[in-house]
Design a protein around this motif. Structure first.
Motif, PDB file in Angstrom:
ATOM      1  N   VAL A   4       0.862  -1.176   0.000  1.00 50.30           N
ATOM      2  CA  VAL A   4       0.000   0.000   0.000  1.00 50.30           C
ATOM      3  C   VAL A   4       0.898   1.226   0.000  1.00 50.30           C
ATOM      4  N   PHE A  34      -9.263  -0.596   3.609  1.00 48.81           N
ATOM      5  CA  PHE A  34      -9.635   0.058   4.859  1.00 48.81           C
ATOM      6  C   PHE A  34      -8.923   1.410   4.955  1.00 48.81           C
ATOM      7  N   TYR A  36      -7.901   3.768   8.325  1.00 54.03           N
ATOM      8  CA  TYR A  36      -7.877   3.924   9.769  1.00 54.03           C
ATOM      9  C   TYR A  36      -7.332   5.316  10.098  1.00 54.03           C
ATOM     10  N   GLN A  38      -5.528   7.592  13.379  1.00 50.52           N
ATOM     11  CA  GLN A  38      -4.875   7.490  14.681  1.00 50.52           C
ATOM     12  C   GLN A  38      -4.628   8.887  15.227  1.00 50.52           C
ATOM     13  N   GLY A  43      -5.290   4.350  19.848  1.00 50.55           N
ATOM     14  CA  GLY A  43      -5.135   3.262  18.897  1.00 50.55           C
ATOM     15  C   GLY A  43      -5.687   3.655  17.542  1.00 50.55           C
ATOM     16  N   LEU A  44      -5.578   2.749  16.610  1.00 49.55           N
ATOM     17  CA  LEU A  44      -6.103   2.972  15.266  1.00 49.55           C
ATOM     18  C   LEU A  44      -7.613   2.751  15.276  1.00 49.55           C
ATOM     19  N   LEU A  46     -11.109   2.509  12.904  1.00 48.74           N
ATOM     20  CA  LEU A  46     -11.580   2.297  11.537  1.00 48.74           C
ATOM     21  C   LEU A  46     -12.502   3.435  11.111  1.00 48.74           C
ATOM     22  N   PHE A  90      -4.203   6.103   7.942  1.00 55.72           N
ATOM     23  CA  PHE A  90      -3.571   4.926   7.357  1.00 55.72           C
ATOM     24  C   PHE A  90      -4.543   4.202   6.430  1.00 55.72           C
ATOM     25  N   GLY A  94      -6.548  -5.860   3.261  1.00 58.76           N
ATOM     26  CA  GLY A  94      -6.633  -7.134   3.965  1.00 58.76           C
ATOM     27  C   GLY A  94      -6.123  -8.247   3.074  1.00 58.76           C
ATOM     28  N   ALA A 101      -4.705 -10.620   8.018  1.00 60.79           N
ATOM     29  CA  ALA A 101      -3.567  -9.713   8.093  1.00 60.79           C
ATOM     30  C   ALA A 101      -3.881  -8.429   7.351  1.00 60.79           C
ATOM     31  N   LEU A 102      -3.579  -7.312   7.957  1.00 59.97           N
ATOM     32  CA  LEU A 102      -3.722  -6.021   7.308  1.00 59.97           C
ATOM     33  C   LEU A 102      -2.338  -5.522   6.920  1.00 59.97           C
ATOM     34  N   PHE A 104      -0.477  -2.197   5.849  1.00 53.79           N
ATOM     35  CA  PHE A 104      -0.710  -0.761   5.965  1.00 53.79           C
ATOM     36  C   PHE A 104       0.220   0.036   5.072  1.00 53.79           C
ATOM     37  N   GLY A 105      -0.248   1.217   4.690  1.00 50.34           N
ATOM     38  CA  GLY A 105       0.635   2.223   4.119  1.00 50.34           C
ATOM     39  C   GLY A 105       1.387   2.925   5.232  1.00 50.34           C
ATOM     40  N   LYS A 106       2.284   3.831   4.838  1.00 49.93           N
ATOM     41  CA  LYS A 106       3.110   4.534   5.818  1.00 49.93           C
ATOM     42  C   LYS A 106       2.351   5.614   6.567  1.00 49.93           C
TER      43      LYS A 106
ATOM     44  N   TYR B  35       0.531  -6.137  15.865  1.00 50.56           N
ATOM     45  CA  TYR B  35       1.195  -5.360  14.831  1.00 50.56           C
ATOM     46  C   TYR B  35       2.298  -4.558  15.503  1.00 50.56           C
ATOM     47  N   LYS B  42       5.969   2.049   8.495  1.00 51.50           N
ATOM     48  CA  LYS B  42       4.562   1.674   8.440  1.00 51.50           C
ATOM     49  C   LYS B  42       4.207   0.662   9.527  1.00 51.50           C
ATOM     50  N   VAL B  43       2.932   0.566   9.806  1.00 51.33           N
ATOM     51  CA  VAL B  43       2.432  -0.462  10.717  1.00 51.33           C
ATOM     52  C   VAL B  43       2.560  -1.815  10.023  1.00 51.33           C
ATOM     53  N   PHE B  45       2.096  -6.089  10.142  1.00 53.23           N
ATOM     54  CA  PHE B  45       1.429  -7.240  10.730  1.00 53.23           C
ATOM     55  C   PHE B  45       2.460  -8.213  11.289  1.00 53.23           C
ATOM     56  N   PHE B  91       1.120  -2.774  18.654  1.00 55.23           N
ATOM     57  CA  PHE B  91      -0.332  -2.644  18.762  1.00 55.23           C
ATOM     58  C   PHE B  91      -0.971  -4.019  18.823  1.00 55.23           C
ATOM     59  N   TYR B 100     -11.408  -9.977   7.206  1.00 54.88           N
ATOM     60  CA  TYR B 100     -11.657  -8.625   6.750  1.00 54.88           C
ATOM     61  C   TYR B 100     -12.648  -7.853   7.593  1.00 54.88           C
ATOM     62  N   GLU B 102     -13.782  -5.659  10.953  1.00 58.47           N
ATOM     63  CA  GLU B 102     -13.066  -4.586  11.624  1.00 58.47           C
ATOM     64  C   GLU B 102     -12.217  -5.128  12.761  1.00 58.47           C
ATOM     65  N   PHE B 105      -8.206  -1.706  17.579  1.00 58.22           N
ATOM     66  CA  PHE B 105      -6.825  -1.592  18.028  1.00 58.22           C
ATOM     67  C   PHE B 105      -6.728  -0.972  19.419  1.00 58.22           C
ATOM     68  N   GLY B 106      -5.735  -1.433  20.165  1.00 59.81           N
ATOM     69  CA  GLY B 106      -5.379  -0.793  21.418  1.00 59.81           C
ATOM     70  C   GLY B 106      -4.483   0.409  21.173  1.00 59.81           C
ATOM     71  N   PRO B 107      -4.153   1.149  22.245  1.00 60.79           N
ATOM     72  CA  PRO B 107      -3.345   2.370  22.111  1.00 60.79           C
ATOM     73  C   PRO B 107      -1.866   2.117  21.885  1.00 60.79           C
TER      74      PRO B 107
END
Lengths: 114, 114
Positions: A4, A34, A36, A38, A43-44, A46, A90, A94, A101-102, A104-106, B35, B42-43, B45, B91, B100, B102, B105-107
Motif C-alpha cells: 500500500v 480500509f 484507519y 490514529q 489506537g487505530l 476504523l 492509514f 486485507g 492480516a492487514l 498498511f501504508g506509511k 502489529y 509503516k504499521v 502485521f 499494537f 476482513y 473490523e 486496536f489498542g493504544p
C-alpha cells in the motif's frame, strides 16, 4: 507482493476546506480496503472499509472513499475538514488466506490550519 | 464503549532481555492480532491468533516471538531475547469475526531496547 502506498507524508488543509488523501494498493486478488485514523496516544480507529459492491463507501465522521480498480486506488475524502480531524491516516489492504492480516501504508499526517 | 487495552504504555529493556507485552481484547472477541510500528515506518502485521492457535504470521514473527492467551481475558506477546531493532510501538487488536472484519486496536505499547 502486496503493498500500500500513501504518496503524501504530510498534508495541511485549512479548516472548512475539502480533503483528499491518496492511497494506491498492489494486490493480485480482489482487495479488501480500509482507512484507519490514529490520534496522538490513541489506537487505530476504523473510518471505513470496502469489501465489494458500491465503489463509493461512506464512513464515520463524514469521510468517504472511492474504490477505483482501474487506478488501484482508494482515496479518502471529506468535503469540509474540522480542526478535530488533525491526525494520522492509514490506508490498509486485507490479505492472507484467513484474511486476517492487514498491510498498511506509511500513513499521512493531516494538519488543519485555522 | 468496549475497547482494547494494553500494558504497559512504555517498556524500557536491555538488549537480550525477555519482555512480555500484555493486551486485554474486547471481551466477546475471539480473534487477536499483534502489529508493530517502528518509528517513522509503516504499521506491520506480526501475527493473528484464534482458538489458541496462530492463524497467520509474517516473516517478522520469527522464533524470538511467541503469543499466548494465558487466561480468558489476556493476550500476550513475548519477545525472548530483545534486539535493538525490536524497538517499536506494538499494537494489539481484536475482532469478533475473521476475514476482513473490523479489527479494534489498542493504544499501543512503546518498547525501547537499550
Amino acid at each position: 507482493a502486496q503493498s500500500v502506498t500513501q504518496p503524501d507524508i504530510h498534508i495541511t488543509v485549512s479548516e472548512g476546506a475539502s480533503l483528499e488523501l491518496r492511497c494506491n494498493y498492489s494486490y493480485g486478488a480482489t482487495p479488501y480496503l480500509f482507512w484507519y485514523v490514529q490520534s496522538p496516544g490513541q489506537g487505530l480507529q476504523l473510518l471505513l472499509k470496502y469489501f465489494s459492491g458500491d465503489t463509493l463507501v461512506q464512513g464515520i465522521k463524514g469521510f468517504e472513499a472511492e474504490f477505483k480498480r482501474s487506478q488501484s486506488s482508494f482515496n479518502l475524502r471529506k468535503p469540509s475538514v474540522h480542526w478535530s480531524d488533525a491526525a494520522e491516516y492509514f490506508c490498509a489492504v486485507g490479505v492472507g488466506q484467513a484474511g486476517t492480516a492487514l498491510i498498511f501504508g506509511k500513513g499521512t499526517t493531516l494538519s488543519v490550519s485555522s | 464503549e468496549p475497547e482494547v487495552t494494553q500494558t504497559p504504555s512504555h517498556q524500557v529493556t536491555q538488549m537480550g532481555q525477555e519482555v512480555i507485552l500484555r493486551c486485554v481484547p474486547i471481551s466477546n472477541h475471539l480473534y487477536f492480532y499483534w502489529y508493530r510500528q517502528i518509528l517513522g515506518q509503516k504499521v506491520e502485521f506480526l501475527v493473528s491468533f484464534y482458538n489458541n492457535e496462530i492463524s497467520e504470521k509474517s516473516e517478522i514473527f520469527d522464533d524470538q516471538f511467541s503469543v499466548e492467551r494465558p487466561d480468558g481475558s489476556n493476550f500476550t506477546l513475548k519477545i525472548r531475547s530483545t534486539k535493538l531493532e525490536d524497538s517499536a510501538m506494538y499494537f494489539c487488536a481484536s475482532s469478533d469475526t475473521p476475514s476482513y472484519n473490523e479489527q479494534f486496536f489498542g493504544p499501543g505499547t512503546r518498547l525501547t531496547v537499550l
